[in-house]
Design an enzyme around this catalytic site. Structure first.
Site, mmCIF file in Angstrom:
data_model
loop_
_atom_site.group_PDB
_atom_site.id
_atom_site.type_symbol
_atom_site.label_atom_id
_atom_site.label_comp_id
_atom_site.label_asym_id
_atom_site.label_seq_id
_atom_site.Cartn_x
_atom_site.Cartn_y
_atom_site.Cartn_z
ATOM 1 N N HIS A 129 0.357 -6.955 17.711
ATOM 2 C CA HIS A 129 -0.835 -7.809 17.700
ATOM 3 C C HIS A 129 -1.492 -7.826 19.063
ATOM 4 O O HIS A 129 -0.842 -7.867 20.098
ATOM 5 C CB HIS A 129 -0.554 -9.225 17.206
ATOM 6 C CG HIS A 129 0.860 -9.687 17.286
ATOM 7 N ND1 HIS A 129 1.518 -9.916 18.462
ATOM 8 C CD2 HIS A 129 1.743 -9.943 16.289
ATOM 9 C CE1 HIS A 129 2.735 -10.318 18.198
ATOM 10 N NE2 HIS A 129 2.922 -10.337 16.894
ATOM 11 N N LYS B 262 0.833 -1.210 0.000
ATOM 12 C CA LYS B 262 0.000 0.000 0.000
ATOM 13 C C LYS B 262 0.864 1.255 0.000
ATOM 14 O O LYS B 262 0.487 2.274 -0.581
ATOM 15 C CB LYS B 262 -0.910 0.010 1.225
ATOM 16 C CG LYS B 262 -2.019 -1.025 1.175
ATOM 17 C CD LYS B 262 -2.875 -0.904 2.430
ATOM 18 C CE LYS B 262 -3.935 -1.970 2.493
ATOM 19 N NZ LYS B 262 -4.703 -1.880 3.753
HETATM 20 C C1 LIG Z 1 9.057 -6.114 22.592
HETATM 21 C C2 LIG Z 1 7.844 -5.190 22.784
HETATM 22 C C3 LIG Z 1 8.113 -3.916 22.026
HETATM 23 C C4 LIG Z 1 6.591 -5.872 22.216
HETATM 24 O O1 LIG Z 1 5.426 -5.108 22.486
HETATM 25 P P1 LIG Z 1 4.071 -5.790 22.964
HETATM 26 O O2 LIG Z 1 3.098 -4.722 23.250
HETATM 27 O O3 LIG Z 1 4.378 -6.799 24.007
HETATM 28 O O4 LIG Z 1 3.617 -6.652 21.717
HETATM 29 P P2 LIG Z 1 3.071 -6.165 20.310
HETATM 30 O O5 LIG Z 1 2.087 -7.183 19.863
HETATM 31 O O6 LIG Z 1 2.620 -4.748 20.295
HETATM 32 O O7 LIG Z 1 4.358 -6.235 19.386
HETATM 33 C C5 LIG Z 1 4.959 -7.436 19.080
HETATM 34 C C6 LIG Z 1 5.783 -7.199 17.847
HETATM 35 O O8 LIG Z 1 6.664 -6.102 18.051
HETATM 36 C C7 LIG Z 1 7.804 -6.271 17.219
HETATM 37 N N1 LIG Z 1 8.980 -6.100 18.058
HETATM 38 C C8 LIG Z 1 9.517 -6.973 18.930
HETATM 39 N N2 LIG Z 1 10.599 -6.453 19.509
HETATM 40 C C9 LIG Z 1 10.752 -5.213 19.015
HETATM 41 C C10 LIG Z 1 11.698 -4.185 19.199
HETATM 42 N N3 LIG Z 1 12.734 -4.347 20.037
HETATM 43 N N4 LIG Z 1 11.570 -3.038 18.514
HETATM 44 C C11 LIG Z 1 10.553 -2.869 17.651
HETATM 45 N N5 LIG Z 1 9.611 -3.825 17.410
HETATM 46 C C12 LIG Z 1 9.720 -4.974 18.092
HETATM 47 C C13 LIG Z 1 7.735 -7.677 16.633
HETATM 48 O O9 LIG Z 1 7.339 -7.593 15.293
HETATM 49 C C14 LIG Z 1 6.678 -8.355 17.501
HETATM 50 O O10 LIG Z 1 5.912 -9.305 16.835
HETATM 51 P P3 LIG Z 1 6.544 -10.668 16.295
HETATM 52 O O11 LIG Z 1 7.648 -11.075 17.201
HETATM 53 O O12 LIG Z 1 5.406 -11.616 16.257
HETATM 54 O O13 LIG Z 1 7.062 -10.314 14.908
HETATM 55 C C15 LIG Z 1 7.617 -4.906 24.275
HETATM 56 O O14 LIG Z 1 7.262 -6.104 24.880
HETATM 57 C C16 LIG Z 1 8.796 -4.289 24.995
HETATM 58 O O15 LIG Z 1 9.143 -3.129 24.827
HETATM 59 N N6 LIG Z 1 9.435 -5.037 25.814
HETATM 60 C C17 LIG Z 1 10.591 -4.579 26.555
HETATM 61 C C18 LIG Z 1 11.769 -5.380 26.196
HETATM 62 C C19 LIG Z 1 11.537 -6.773 26.618
HETATM 63 O O16 LIG Z 1 10.918 -7.071 27.597
HETATM 64 N N7 LIG Z 1 12.088 -7.682 25.824
HETATM 65 C C20 LIG Z 1 11.836 -9.057 26.031
HETATM 66 C C21 LIG Z 1 13.124 -9.837 26.072
HETATM 67 S S1 LIG Z 1 13.934 -9.637 27.594
#
Ligand SMILES: CC(C)(COP(=O)(O)OP(=O)(O)OC[C@H]1O[C@@H](n2cnc3c(N)ncnc32)[C@H](O)[C@@H]1OP(=O)(O)O)[C@@H](O)C(=O)NCCC(=O)NCCS
Length: 120
Positions: free
Chosen positions: A102, A54
């Site tokens: 998601h 898109k």
């Molecule tokens: C990782 C994080 C951004 C995901 O956000 P969330 O609200 O839990 O989940 P959402 O559904 O909105 O987003 C998930 C998607 O974000 C994306 N994502 C994951 N890590 C990311 C990052 N560091 N930066 C940008 N995008 C990220 C991925 O595409 C993921 O989906 P996928 O793995 O299926 O492809 C969030 O959990 C976070 O900031 N965590 C802090 C760091 C953390 O705890 N890390 C875990 C390992 S210790």
């Protein structure tokens, strides 16, 4: 140049249940499939590719197929996206950014391109 797409995770899940790896191979490369551990990730990748199509105003079709858009991950699991050389050249794309989320049974993705400046 911006694009957005939202997809029902169950729709992708059913597609995978029915057609297995062939369903994934329709829109993902082997490398991308290796990154998919959950249906929500596959749904996010689908949404990201639709959003990328898109952003260049073509949609998925002859001009830009699913395999013209490549997704990878950083060490911190952040998604990265890149169009094929053919697409980058045609649409003068310098750089592409993607973000995926998601929740509530849906995956959503947004894609933004920066374009090369035309020579004057
Ligand atoms: C990782 C994080 C951004 C995901 O956000 P969330 O609200 O839990 O989940 P959402 O559904 O909105 O987003 C998930 C998607 O974000 C994306 N994502 C994951 N890590 C990311 C990052 N560091 N930066 C940008 N995008 C990220 C991925 O595409 C993921 O989906 P996928 O793995 O299926 O492809 C969030 O959990 C976070 O900031 N965590 C802090 C760091 C953390 O705890 N890390 C875990 C390992 S210790």
């Amino acid at each position: 140049m911006i694009g957005i797409d939202m997809v029902s995770i169950i729709r992708i899940e059913k597609m995978i249940e029915r057609f297995g790896n062939k369903a994934l191979a329709r829109f993902l490369s082997k490398k991308e499939i290796a990154l998919v551990k959950r249906p929500s990730t596959a749904a996010g990748f689908w949404a990201a590719k639709e959003a990328a199509s898109k952003a260049i105003k073509t949609g998925i079709g002859k001009e830009c197929g699913f395999h013209d858009i490549k997704i990878s991950k950083t060490q911190k699991n952040a998604p990265l996206i890149k169009y094929s050389k053919k697409i980058r050249k045609k649409f003068m794309i310098k750089n592409t950014e993607v973000s995926i989320s998601h929740d509530g049974g849906f995956a959503i993705a947004i894609v933004q391109n920066s374009v090369k400046k035309k020579n004057k």
